[in-house]
Structures are given as structure tokens and as C-alpha cells.
Design a protein around this motif. Structure first.
Motif, PDB file in Angstrom:
ATOM      1  N   GLY A 180       0.800  -1.218   0.000  1.00 28.74           N
ATOM      2  CA  GLY A 180       0.000   0.000   0.000  1.00 28.74           C
ATOM      3  C   GLY A 180       0.836   1.272   0.000  1.00 28.74           C
ATOM      4  N   SER A 181       2.106   1.158   0.389  1.00 29.23           N
ATOM      5  CA  SER A 181       2.957   2.359   0.424  1.00 29.23           C
ATOM      6  C   SER A 181       3.503   2.729  -0.952  1.00 29.23           C
ATOM      7  CB  SER A 181       4.128   2.161   1.395  1.00 29.23           C
ATOM      8  OG  SER A 181       3.640   2.064   2.710  1.00 29.23           O
ATOM      9  N   ARG A 182       3.470   1.816  -1.886  1.00 30.94           N
ATOM     10  CA  ARG A 182       3.936   2.046  -3.257  1.00 30.94           C
ATOM     11  C   ARG A 182       5.354   2.648  -3.301  1.00 30.94           C
ATOM     12  NH1 ARG A 182       2.962  -0.946  -4.672  1.00 30.94           N
ATOM     13  NH2 ARG A 182       3.110  -0.564  -6.880  1.00 30.94           N
ATOM     14  N   ILE A 183       6.270   1.972  -2.665  1.00 25.32           N
ATOM     15  CA  ILE A 183       7.656   2.448  -2.711  1.00 25.32           C
ATOM     16  C   ILE A 183       8.550   1.371  -3.332  1.00 25.32           C
ATOM     17  CG2 ILE A 183       9.707   3.036  -1.325  1.00 25.32           C
ATOM     18  CD1 ILE A 183       7.772   5.342  -1.395  1.00 25.32           C
ATOM     19  N   GLY A 184       9.258   1.774  -4.369  1.00 23.10           N
ATOM     20  CA  GLY A 184      10.290   0.943  -4.960  1.00 23.10           C
ATOM     21  C   GLY A 184      11.555   1.760  -5.061  1.00 23.10           C
ATOM     22  N   TRP A 185      12.668   1.100  -5.353  1.00 24.93           N
ATOM     23  CA  TRP A 185      13.892   1.858  -5.569  1.00 24.93           C
ATOM     24  C   TRP A 185      14.780   1.134  -6.568  1.00 24.93           C
ATOM     25  CZ3 TRP A 185      12.716  -0.968  -1.299  1.00 24.93           C
ATOM     26  CH2 TRP A 185      13.603  -1.959  -0.876  1.00 24.93           C
ATOM     27  N   ALA A 186      15.606   1.924  -7.223  1.00 23.70           N
ATOM     28  CA  ALA A 186      16.553   1.356  -8.174  1.00 23.70           C
ATOM     29  C   ALA A 186      17.961   1.723  -7.738  1.00 23.70           C
ATOM     30  CB  ALA A 186      16.269   1.904  -9.576  1.00 23.70           C
ATOM     31  N   LEU A 187      18.875   0.761  -7.866  1.00 22.62           N
ATOM     32  CA  LEU A 187      20.299   1.027  -7.671  1.00 22.62           C
ATOM     33  C   LEU A 187      20.906   1.112  -9.072  1.00 22.62           C
ATOM     34  CD1 LEU A 187      21.035  -1.581  -4.836  1.00 22.62           C
ATOM     35  CD2 LEU A 187      20.299   0.794  -4.605  1.00 22.62           C
ATOM     36  N   VAL A 188      21.507   2.253  -9.360  1.00 23.45           N
ATOM     37  CA  VAL A 188      21.901   2.540 -10.734  1.00 23.45           C
ATOM     38  C   VAL A 188      23.380   2.921 -10.780  1.00 23.45           C
ATOM     39  CG1 VAL A 188      21.391   3.948 -12.764  1.00 23.45           C
ATOM     40  CG2 VAL A 188      19.550   3.375 -11.167  1.00 23.45           C
ATOM     41  N   LYS A 189      24.135   2.243 -11.646  1.00 23.52           N
ATOM     42  CA  LYS A 189      25.577   2.528 -11.734  1.00 23.52           C
ATOM     43  C   LYS A 189      25.853   3.862 -12.420  1.00 23.52           C
ATOM     44  CE  LYS A 189      27.973  -1.894 -11.772  1.00 23.52           C
ATOM     45  NZ  LYS A 189      28.481  -2.987 -12.590  1.00 23.52           N
ATOM     46  N   ASP A 190      25.212   4.076 -13.534  1.00 23.13           N
ATOM     47  CA  ASP A 190      25.553   5.218 -14.373  1.00 23.13           C
ATOM     48  C   ASP A 190      24.743   6.461 -13.981  1.00 23.13           C
ATOM     49  OD1 ASP A 190      26.878   6.079 -17.052  1.00 23.13           O
ATOM     50  OD2 ASP A 190      24.779   6.696 -17.246  1.00 23.13           O
ATOM     51  N   GLU A 191      25.446   7.563 -13.719  1.00 19.04           N
ATOM     52  CA  GLU A 191      24.759   8.771 -13.260  1.00 19.04           C
ATOM     53  C   GLU A 191      23.769   9.300 -14.287  1.00 19.04           C
ATOM     54  OE1 GLU A 191      27.097  11.813 -11.333  1.00 19.04           O
ATOM     55  OE2 GLU A 191      25.777  13.385 -12.132  1.00 19.04           O
ATOM     56  N   GLU A 192      24.149   9.235 -15.554  1.00 17.20           N
ATOM     57  CA  GLU A 192      23.276   9.769 -16.595  1.00 17.20           C
ATOM     58  C   GLU A 192      21.971   8.970 -16.676  1.00 17.20           C
ATOM     59  OE1 GLU A 192      23.589  12.556 -17.847  1.00 17.20           O
ATOM     60  OE2 GLU A 192      21.916  12.432 -19.265  1.00 17.20           O
ATOM     61  N   VAL A 193      22.085   7.661 -16.505  1.00 16.32           N
ATOM     62  CA  VAL A 193      20.875   6.813 -16.503  1.00 16.32           C
ATOM     63  C   VAL A 193      20.001   7.167 -15.293  1.00 16.32           C
ATOM     64  CG1 VAL A 193      20.027   4.442 -16.262  1.00 16.32           C
ATOM     65  CG2 VAL A 193      21.929   4.934 -17.813  1.00 16.32           C
ATOM     66  N   ALA A 194      20.651   7.329 -14.129  1.00 15.54           N
ATOM     67  CA  ALA A 194      19.898   7.698 -12.920  1.00 15.54           C
ATOM     68  C   ALA A 194      19.204   9.048 -13.117  1.00 15.54           C
ATOM     69  CB  ALA A 194      20.835   7.748 -11.718  1.00 15.54           C
ATOM     70  N   ARG A 195      19.889   9.942 -13.796  1.00 13.24           N
ATOM     71  CA  ARG A 195      19.335  11.283 -14.037  1.00 13.24           C
ATOM     72  C   ARG A 195      18.101  11.202 -14.941  1.00 13.24           C
ATOM     73  NH1 ARG A 195      21.939  15.650 -12.313  1.00 13.24           N
ATOM     74  NH2 ARG A 195      23.961  14.651 -11.987  1.00 13.24           N
ATOM     75  N   LYS A 196      18.203  10.369 -15.967  1.00 15.09           N
ATOM     76  CA  LYS A 196      17.060  10.225 -16.886  1.00 15.09           C
ATOM     77  C   LYS A 196      15.895   9.510 -16.205  1.00 15.09           C
ATOM     78  CE  LYS A 196      19.297  10.218 -21.430  1.00 15.09           C
ATOM     79  NZ  LYS A 196      19.631   9.360 -22.595  1.00 15.09           N
ATOM     80  N   MET A 197      16.204   8.539 -15.355  1.00 16.33           N
ATOM     81  CA  MET A 197      15.125   7.863 -14.620  1.00 16.33           C
ATOM     82  C   MET A 197      14.404   8.859 -13.715  1.00 16.33           C
ATOM     83  SD  MET A 197      16.854   4.146 -13.675  1.00 16.33           S
ATOM     84  CE  MET A 197      15.394   3.484 -12.856  1.00 16.33           C
ATOM     85  N   THR A 198      15.199   9.720 -13.080  1.00 19.18           N
ATOM     86  CA  THR A 198      14.624  10.765 -12.230  1.00 19.18           C
ATOM     87  C   THR A 198      13.724  11.684 -13.059  1.00 19.18           C
ATOM     88  OG1 THR A 198      16.544  10.678 -10.783  1.00 19.18           O
ATOM     89  CG2 THR A 198      15.209  12.680 -10.692  1.00 19.18           C
TER      90      THR A 198
END
Lengths: 481, 481
Positions: A230-248
Motif C-alpha cells: 500500500g505504500s507504493r515504494i520501490g527503488w533502483a540502484l543505478v551505476k551510471d549517473e546519466e541513466v539515474a538522471r534520466k530515470m529521475t
């Protein structure tokens, strides 16, 4: 260590009020084991009392922003730290040097990862594949907006690296079948596609933790790790900063961030779990959540395997024994779903279960054979018990017959000692309020009551004297009106 | 009724500790008025103490499901009831007979509505339009996935009904300019497109409530109604069940529902607001949130109009006076954003503000003229005060000069009495730690201190004796090193 007082928190049929939950197994009730609603862990959290209680004042957590300096600017610092600590304590994923992106469940993060890996995109959408049987929602989540960036291309086994650029989703342990997986597609010259590792079930209650996972993009969800869907929380561990930035960026476009109330709550619960795990390692404290989960899942799987072996209707997957670095022992996987395969000539497992008022998800939805169907192992204790009970009546205590042109099925409820007659086709038979005569093994019964029919397709007959029930053949031959 | 003790909860520059917030206006600090982060209302919620506090136990709100029988199966019943009550109390929207769909902010609901109105879709994506100036995010939220279902087609004024099927978004009051709006596109034979009404700002602190809105799809957000942006809760009131069903499906694909923790919190806060409003109607209780908001926004707009009139740099929109059914009086709108237009030869309003370390959002992003820029009126009191202070130094107390080949600007801080010299171009001047001489009106000053330079592009000079500051021309002629 299983069978402790923590496990006793769960309600049982024999002790329906065990944990304050009323429990009345009723064969006419639809059992929803289609979704993986993780209610199995609720008794543990109830037992924990106020340890995980969060209190949020009206003036708190109001801003959109958490930390503008972070790649993921809406990630609460307390959650970031809790996630790092949890993975370090469990040892299931490398966190050092990784960027953390929080999402509204891992569902949103899967789509964020597709966006990040596919954008800005070329003239054709990039292919997204996963080895079958694959999680049923990937296809819909990839295709529902008809994106020009990516498209679902089905079973990774049927995909060749020559077919152009691709993203491969690797779900390990796999949903629906619990297998441990690696990427399967290789291009002609060893060319690898871009990978998303969905590790929703890589937790020690489901499977032995054999090493810290170390991949480019790894997604996790609180729904399946602790049961707080019910809290709807997930997380991703991402190596590449640019990929993390685009996911954000994706999550910014999609929902301008993620509930801070839930982030706060999840951080609190993760902290309690970590404390419990660390105490457990020192003195085998039984408040360790993953130990509770491991025992619960092991018990469920053991019981299910027994029932399935007895009724002979299904096959279940087998899992290798592996050494778990977290638990420090050898064990099999105990997945969150049972991937049932119908034996014999039953060709539609989902329909077969549906005939017994059990909602499951058929193999076709997973790119697989309809003789398979996926059943949640994470339902509440009450529903799981009913599922087992209903399995028990699949064969020995049920028979098919005809009545006034309608085919029907007769089944016995193990606990209430009621007989239930279900109409199997469209013809409606208004059984209730009519005279009912019952024979069992040619013996005409007088000593019974017609139960209230909660659904017009059912007839309930309560026997008022005990009969021999363990005859291996169908006991009830006729019900005449 | 404004100017009450509730308003006194807000911190002021004179009383920086007024509400527990430290306040140090510093001209070198970047003021972020780009996003509409609604921190203005935080002092009110702080003043409310524990009235809106929510307590969530570890075992609560765990399931994905809220009520399977509802069209929107993840909508918590308490939130549904709170939403209905809130609209009934405020009178800003018709709720009877409407389906409520909850979303992760109204951002997700906007996309859900596009999906619902466009799917299953034809060979070409349907056009999405909105009259310029339109909310800057519509374009990106419509296009980021290159959907085959819908595409952004820009300004509704430039769109003809002949151009094919379309969805028109009507934002009223409008973001960025606060105007009250109706649909503008009409087909050749009176054919209307499908409409989405974004009513994020149709609340009595921003604008007079002239009638209950009654449209096919109306979206609202908690972020802007009460300032709880961190909870990410929005909702849609939807006439057609099939549309509501498709919007629900979208959110299922997008994030399998919406944080229950936040739904619970929002329901609680809405309840407290409704109680406050109802008490207010009977005895003008000053705890009414919308009364607090109305006074705060009225005060901010009044002050901003005074400052703007004084510095002569900008024009602000004017709003008609309307009768508000909720407040029972005549008033102008007091929008959540100021849509500033640069006067004179300043052609890039966003850049002009940026030169003064004020982040805003330029007109181009809204399909409009770059002489406009949007500035949030919902920042914290501290930031809003700094914004006013910085406006005060735009003209009268600033001048441009040259120093060693670098152009610079000198400005005075109204409150600290510091002079600040900003380098305007790329040439770096290491001002700090050098000897500084200051003249004001040809008078050589000895009585000053060079402040720590928090940023190498700044020089801070603190005058140690009072000077006459209200001369209408630039007072500070030279700073020599």
C-alpha cells in the motif's frame, strides 16, 4: 528455528481468533490469488506493535523537494540511508557508488528505466524482451502508451541479437516460476543489450542470498520485501549517473516525485528490520523479519507440496539447494508465487482453478503454456488455508453430475462438514428453498439442513451426523430436488 | 478579517524567529521561484499543532487493494468521503454522481485522462491543445514517451476544429497567468473536442468561487489546495464511468495504485479543514485554512503590486472583481503565480531575474513571449520577503559599472545595509581579500567592512555608519580596488 512464537501470531483455522482475525472457510467465496497482494506478513507487523509506527504532523513533509543536490532530488535522505543500510545488512546488492532512484513502486521504476535506456530514441522503438515465462505486466507496461521509444518484443529466447538494439529484463528470482536467472540474449559478436535486473524477490525469505547482486540497473520493491504494498515504494540502484538522471526525469514527468509520507514510513520500517537482523545475528532474536518470513514461506511451501502430492492434480517446480549467506545455511527457494502445472488432460489451469472459485493468472499471460497458472503464496493466512482446503477437495471428495439438464459439482468442506453443490454451466438452478434429498453411498440421509445459499449457484447442505469421509472414491452420489 | 493571529504565525524579516524559522536575507542566495513549491502554507499547519497529525502502525495500509468493488479499486474509502465533503463544503465542484479517481498528484491524472480519452487510439495520435500561455509541463508530459495515442499540438488558439480530433485542456484559474478560462476550440459545425479541466487552483484562497464547476473530467491536487505537495495526491472527478475505468487502468499500469499512507494523511487533513470551514461559517473561527490562505495571498499580492509599481520594471496582470460564494464577499483573484512582464527594452524576463539570482520560468516555456516570466507566489515567507527585497534593489539602488574590464552591478540590501557587487560577465575578479575603497556620492567612506564573500562573483561591503539611502538616483558610484 521455525515454529516460534512469532509464527504463532498467524491465525489458523483451528484458532481463528489467533491474531484477532475471524476466519470462516467458505467454499463459495472467491479466493483471489491472481494478484500477489502480500498480506502474509501482516501478522508479523501486528505483532511488532508500535515499533514501526510513524507519526506525521500536518506541517511536515510538505515540499516537493528533498535534496536538490542529489541526482534524485525527491529522494528523502533518511530513505536513502535506510536503503543502503538494508542492502548492507542483508548482503543482497552492492550499494557503494550506486545512485538510488525512488519510485512509486518498482512498476514506475521499470518504466523509468525503459525511458532512460531508450531516450532520446531513434526512428524505431527499441525492443524490450524477457525470457518466458515472464512477469505478465511487463508487456502491458511497455505497450500501453504505444511509445515510440520502446516496444515489447516478447520472449528473449526467441529474440536474436541480430534483430537490432534491445533491452533485456532479467527477473531473478523469476516471477512467476521462482527460477534464478541470467540474461539470455547475445548478439552475433557477443553484443549485449542493455539490461534491467528486476530483483523484487531477491530477499532471504524467498531465496538463498548467494552473493551481493551487482548489475547496471537493479530494481527492488518494498511491496514484496516486507509486504507494504500500500505504500507504493520501490527503488533502483543505478551505476551510471546519466541513466539515474534520466530515470529521475521520467518520474518527474510521470508524477513529480514520490510520496514523502511513504518514504518516511518505509525508512522507519527498514530501520526496525535492520535492527532486528543485527540483533538476530548476535543472539538469534526471533523478531528478525526475514527469519519470520523464511519460516512462514517454508511452512507454506511444505504444506502446499504435501497437498499437491496428495491430490495429484498439479506439478510444482523444484528448486536447487543453495547456501544462503544471510541465514548461514543451505535451503531451497520459497518463492512468492506457485507456478502450478495441471497434470493429465486439463489444458487450462486458470479455468480449472476458476471452476473452484480460485482466481489465478494463466500461463498465457506470462508468454507460456495455459496448462500453467500462477498462484500467490503471499495471501493472508486465512485465504491460504482456504486455498489448501479447496485443493484438498479437488479430487477425492468431489464428483460431477447432472441435474435437470445442468451439470454440477459436489464438494465437501473439510472444516464445516458442509456439502456444496456448484452449478458448472450457465443454466440457473434455484436450489434454495426447494426440498432436498441426499444420498451418500446409497444411504438416504435425513439428518441434514439446507444452508443459506449465499450465491444462487450454490446449494449448501449441512450434515447433522458424522459420516465416514475418507473413502477414496466420490462419496456423494446424488442430490435430488 | 486578515491580519489575525493566525497570520502572525508566519515569520517576518523583523521577527525572524516568529515561527521558529531563522531568516537571513542574503542577496547572493539563489531564490528558487521557478517551481511552485507551496511552502507558504507551512506556518498555518505548524500552528495547527497535532490536529492533523496522522499515526500509522506497521501493520496498517499494507494491501494494494482498497475496495475491489469501486471503479478506482485503490482509492481509500475515507479519502473518497473526505473529497466529497471538501467539495461540498467549499462549493467549487459538483461531486454527486461523479466517479473519483485518485492519482500520484494531478500530473499522473492528466496523463491518465489523456490515455482514457485517446485509447484504444487510431492510426494517428490525437492532438492535445491548450490556450497559450499554458502550463509549461503539459507539453513535456504529453510528449516524453512519444506516445502513438496522443501528441502535443500547442496553442489552442492556433488550432482549428478542422485539424482533426483533439483534446483541449482548460486550466482555470490558469497557470501561469491566473485568468479564468473556458474552452476555445470549436469545430466547423460546433464540434467540440474532448475536454480536461485542470482546476488545481480553483480554491477560495486563490480566486472567488463563482459556481460549482461541472465538467466531464476535472482534476484537483492537494499540493496546491493545502500545500502538501510532498504527499503527491491528486484526484479527478469524472462523469463517465468508462473514462474513470480507463483512467484507473492507466494508474494501474503506471504505478499499481497510489500511496495509501498519503491517502490516509490527506483524508485526515481534509477532515480538519472541513471542520474549520464549518466552524468558520458559524462563528468566523480563524482556524479556517482557506481564510488564512486568502489573507496570506491577498497580503502577498498587495505587497508585490506595491513593489512592482515602485520599481517600474514589471507589469502584472489585473483581475476582475467577482463575488465569492464561499467567502461571501467581492474580491479579485490572488493567483499562486505572478506572471511578470518586463517593461521597456528588457526582452528576456527570465534572464533579467536570473541576473538577480531569482530563478523563474520564462514565457517561452508556456508558449508565450519571453518578456514574460512566471514567479511562484507560494514560496516560504522567508523566500518571498527576499524576493520583495531583491525587487526593491532592481532599479533605484543599483547601477552598472566597469572594473578592470568586467562589468558589474552594485546593489544594496534593504535589511542588512550591505552593498553587493556582482560580476555580470564571465571575467572573474577575485575581489575578496583585496583593498577596497568606497565612495558614495563623491564621499570617500572609511567606515565599512568587507564581508566574507560566499561566492567569488560577489563582494560584500558592510557600511558601519548610516547613510542617506532614499536618493532616487544610483547612490554608489565606484568601488575601487
Amino acid at each position: 528455528m521455525c515454529g516460534t512464537d512469532i509464527l504463532a501470531a498467524k491465525p489458523t483455522i483451528e484458532n481463528p481468533k489467533g491474531a484477532g482475525v475471524s476466519c470462516s472457510p467458505e467454499p463459495h467465496v472467491l479466493l483471489n490469488l491472481d494478484q500477489g497482494d502480500p498480506m502474509a506478513f501482516e501478522p508479523y507487523w501486528r505483532k511488532m506493535g508500535d515499533k514501526c509506527t510513524v507519526v506525521i504532523k500536518g506541517s511536515e513533509l510538505m515540499s516537493y523537494l528533498s535534496d536538490r543536490r542529489k541526482v534524485c532530488w525527491f529522494l528523502e535522505t533518511e530513505l536513502e540511508e535506510a536503503i543502503k543500510r538494508l542492502h548492507s545488512v542483508i548482503g543482497n546488492a552492492v550499494v557503494d557508488g550506486r545512485h538510488i532512484v525512488v519510485g512509486t513502486g518498482s512498476t514506475q521504476l521499470y518504466q523509468a528505466a525503459l525511458y532512460a535506456l531508450a531516450s532520446p530514441g531513434g526512428p524505431d522503438p527499441i525492443s524490450v524482451v524477457c525470457a518466458a515465462p515472464y512477469y505478465s505486466q511487463y508487456q502491458e507496461e511497455t505497450n500501453y502508451l504505444r511509445s515510440g521509444l520502446y516496444k515489447w518484443a516478447g520472449d528473449a529466447h526467441a529474440f536474436s541479437g541480430k534483430d537490432g538494439p534491445f533491452i533485456e529484463v532479467v527477473t531473478s528470482p523469476n516471477n512467476p516460476d521462482g527460477s534464478i536467472r541470467k540474461a539470455v540474449v547475445n548478439g552475433p559478436s557477443g553484443h549485449q543489450g542493455k539490461l534491467i535486473h528486476d530483483l523484487a524477490y531477491y530477499w532471504p525469505h524467498y531465496t538463498p542470498i548467494t552473493s551481493p547482486a551487482d548489475h547496471d540497473i537493479m530494481t527492488f520493491t518494498f511491496s514484496k520485501s516486507t509486504g507494504h504494498a500500500g505504500s507504493r515504494i520501490g527503488w533502483a540502484l543505478v551505476k551510471d549517473e546519466e541513466v539515474a538522471r534520466k530515470m529521475t526525469k521520467f518520474i518527474e514527468y510521470s508524477s513529480i516525485g514520490v510520496s514523502k509520507d511513504s518514504q518516511h514510513r518505509v525508512a522507519k520500517i527498514m530501520g526496525v528490520i535492520c535492527n532486528g537482523c543485527q540483533d538476530f545475528k548476535s543472539d538469534h532474536n526471533l523478531e528478525n523479519f526475514f527469519e519470520f518470513g523464511r519460516c512462514l514461506m517454508a511452512e507454506r511451501w511444505e504444506t502446499l507440496r504435501q497437498v499437491v502430492a496428495k491430490n495429484g492434480v498439479f506439478d510444482l517446480p523444484k528448486f536447487p539447494t543453495e547456501y544462503c549467506l544471510f541465514n548461514g545455511d543451505f535451503a531451497e527457494s520459497r518463492p512468492a508465487f506457485a507456478w502450478l502445472k495441471c497434470n493429465g488432460d486439463r489444458e487450462d489451469c486458470e479455468q480449472f482453478l476458476k471452476d473452484h472459485k480460485i482466481m489465478s493468472r494463466g500461463g498465457g499471460r506470462f508468454g507460456s503454456d495455459p496448462r500453467f497458472s500462477r498462484v500467490s503464496m503471499l495471501s493472508s493466512d486465512e485465504v491460504f488455508e482456504q486455498f489448501l482446503n479447496r485443493q484438498a477437495i479437488f479430487t477425492k471428495y468431489s464428483c460431477l453430475g447432472e441435474l435437470g439438464g445442468s451439470s454440477y459439482k459436489i464438494a465437501r468442506d473439510e472444516y464445516t462438514k458442509q456439502l456444496w453443490m456448484t452449478v458448472m454451466d450457465g443454466a440457473y438452478a434455484p436450489f434454495h428453498s426447494l426440498n432436498v434429498y441426499v444420498w451418500i453411498d446409497s444411504q438416504h440421509l435425513h439428518n441434514f439442513e439446507v444452508a443459506d445459499a449465499p450465491n444462487l449457484n450454490y446449494l449448501g447442505v449441512t450434515l447433522l451426523q458424522r459420516h465416514t469421509w475418507d473413502t477414496p472414491t466420490c462419496l456423494l452420489h446424488q442430490i435430488l430436488i
